[in-house]
Design a protein around this motif. Structure first.
Motif, PDB file in Angstrom:
ATOM      1  N   PHE A   9     -52.716  14.050 -16.294  1.00 37.97           N
ATOM      2  CA  PHE A   9     -52.531  13.056 -15.231  1.00 37.97           C
ATOM      3  C   PHE A   9     -52.557  11.667 -15.866  1.00 37.97           C
ATOM      4  N   VAL A  11     -53.049   8.113 -15.727  1.00 37.68           N
ATOM      5  CA  VAL A  11     -53.600   7.237 -14.677  1.00 37.68           C
ATOM      6  C   VAL A  11     -54.055   5.894 -15.251  1.00 37.68           C
ATOM      7  N   PRO A  26     -58.479   1.396  -8.850  1.00 32.55           N
ATOM      8  CA  PRO A  26     -57.304   2.058  -9.429  1.00 32.55           C
ATOM      9  C   PRO A  26     -56.333   2.481  -8.335  1.00 32.55           C
ATOM     10  N   GLU A  28     -54.599   4.993  -8.132  1.00 24.02           N
ATOM     11  CA  GLU A  28     -54.735   6.433  -7.870  1.00 24.02           C
ATOM     12  C   GLU A  28     -55.868   6.728  -6.892  1.00 24.02           C
ATOM     13  N   ILE A  38     -55.077  10.687  -6.199  1.00 29.26           N
ATOM     14  CA  ILE A  38     -55.343  11.569  -7.343  1.00 29.26           C
ATOM     15  C   ILE A  38     -55.897  12.911  -6.876  1.00 29.26           C
ATOM     16  N   PHE A  55     -57.181  13.648 -17.811  1.00 28.58           N
ATOM     17  CA  PHE A  55     -56.818  12.336 -17.272  1.00 28.58           C
ATOM     18  C   PHE A  55     -56.644  11.351 -18.418  1.00 28.58           C
ATOM     19  N   THR A  57     -56.723   7.797 -19.006  1.00 25.75           N
ATOM     20  CA  THR A  57     -57.207   6.639 -18.252  1.00 25.75           C
ATOM     21  C   THR A  57     -57.146   5.365 -19.103  1.00 25.75           C
ATOM     22  N   LYS A  61     -60.689   2.005 -14.853  1.00 27.08           N
ATOM     23  CA  LYS A  61     -60.324   3.220 -14.125  1.00 27.08           C
ATOM     24  C   LYS A  61     -61.508   4.164 -13.919  1.00 27.08           C
ATOM     25  N   ILE A  64     -62.192   6.795 -11.069  1.00 26.87           N
ATOM     26  CA  ILE A  64     -61.600   8.145 -11.057  1.00 26.87           C
ATOM     27  C   ILE A  64     -62.608   9.148 -11.609  1.00 26.87           C
ATOM     28  N   PRO A 130     -49.381  10.882 -10.170  1.00 30.16           N
ATOM     29  CA  PRO A 130     -50.034  10.977  -8.852  1.00 30.16           C
ATOM     30  C   PRO A 130     -49.436  10.063  -7.779  1.00 30.16           C
ATOM     31  N   ASP A 131     -48.665   9.037  -8.163  1.00 25.32           N
ATOM     32  CA  ASP A 131     -48.102   8.207  -7.087  1.00 25.32           C
ATOM     33  C   ASP A 131     -46.885   8.866  -6.432  1.00 25.32           C
TER      34      ASP A 131
END
Ligand code: G1P
Length: 287
Positions: A9, A11, A26, A28, A38, A55, A57, A61, A64, A130-131
């Protein structure tokens, strides 16, 4: 064929399109109804049988990591007060089910994926942006994993957008289509509208072979001066099977403000605890 056990992921993005909302939060972690973006992606991965969430990152962030950790005070207090904890379902990842690695500089999506190479190791893996919210049942990745078990190789999810929008995305040059799968003959990141080989765009879900990490190792900057995953994938066409999967479900581009609002409205309308109120409000607003 090796199963898809791991998902990456990315992010680390700055989320500049959602400022000032994303100045300290963030992107996410922005919620569609009451679950962060997320979380939807992680739920989709789990449904597809994926066990380890990786992740990528960056600074700022840490929310998350906190989200997927034990929230000791919250859980202890809720338990002591006899509160219903079902809303927290799926929010706890154990150390064996998650890993975090930092992308220290914003060098592009391809570079972000490459940052996870040691944790991914020598096996095929999934990627979730994730978006891009893929909403349906079964989920997008579950549909892809099922198709992957038939054809192997590399697979990306695609969908059609109006031709004038292709320049924001990776675009495929499509070959033969059989059911939900289309052969991928070429890939180009953010082409000019006039140069785009189709209006089928890469929509944020990938199953890739580990060789892509070797390609990314020497991948030069492409569109926008960034190291592009699309360019690395393009080099694997012809070397390994490459298919595009068309998702049977709905996609919301939560990287855009209007897509994010649409996702909120659509999902709220599916919720038994809210739908009547939201529908009445929407009708009233439109009038
Ligand atoms: C990324 C990918 C692009 C893909 C898009 C989907 O672009 O590079 O190929 O089509 O996500 O949202 P970005 O949105 O990071 O510019």
């Amino acid at each position: 064929m090796k199963p898809i056990r791991k998902a990456v992921f990315p992010v680390a993005g700055l989320g500049t399109r959602f400022l000032p909302a994303t100045k300290a939060v963030p992107k996410e972690m922005m919620a569609v109804v009451d679950r962060p973006l997320i979380q939807y992606a992680v739920d989709e991965a789990r449904e597809a049988g994926i066990e380890q969430m990786i992740f990528v990152t960056g600074r700022g962030k840490s929310a998350i990591e906190d989200h997927f950790d034990i929230a000791y005070e919250l859980e202890a207090t809720m338990t002591a007060r006899g509160k219903d904890m079902s809303a927290l379902a799926g929010t706890r990842l154990t150390p064996g089910n998650c890993a975090y690695v930092r992308q220290q500089e914003p060098l592009g999506l391809g570079h972000a994926i490459w940052c996870a190479r040691d944790i991914v190791g020598d096996e095929p893996f999934a990627i979730f942006l994730p978006d891009e919210m893929m909403h349906g049942s079964p989920g997008c990745m579950k549909q892809m994993v099922d198709a992957y078990q038939q054809v192997g190789g590399n697979m990306i999810s695609v969908l059609e957008v109006p031709h004038e929008k292709v320049s924001s995305y990776g675009v495929i040059d499509p070959g033969e289509r059989k059911g939900s799968l289309t052969e991928v003959k070429g890939l180009v990141e953010k082409p000019e509208v006039a140069d785009a080989p189709s209006n089928l765009i890469v929509s944020g879900r990938y199953i890739l072979q580990p060789e892509v990490m070797r390609v990314l190792e020497t991948q030069q900057a492409g569109a926008g001066g960034e190291i592009q995953l699309t360019d690395a994938m393009a080099k694997m066409i012809g070397e390994q099977p490459f298919h595009a999967h068309t998702f049977d479900g709905k996609r919301y581009d939560c990287g855009s403000k209007s897509g994010f609002i649409q996702a909120n409205l659509a999902l709220a309308m599916e919720r038994d605890d809210m739908k009547d109120e939201i529908r009445a409000f929407a009708i009233d607003l439109l009038n």
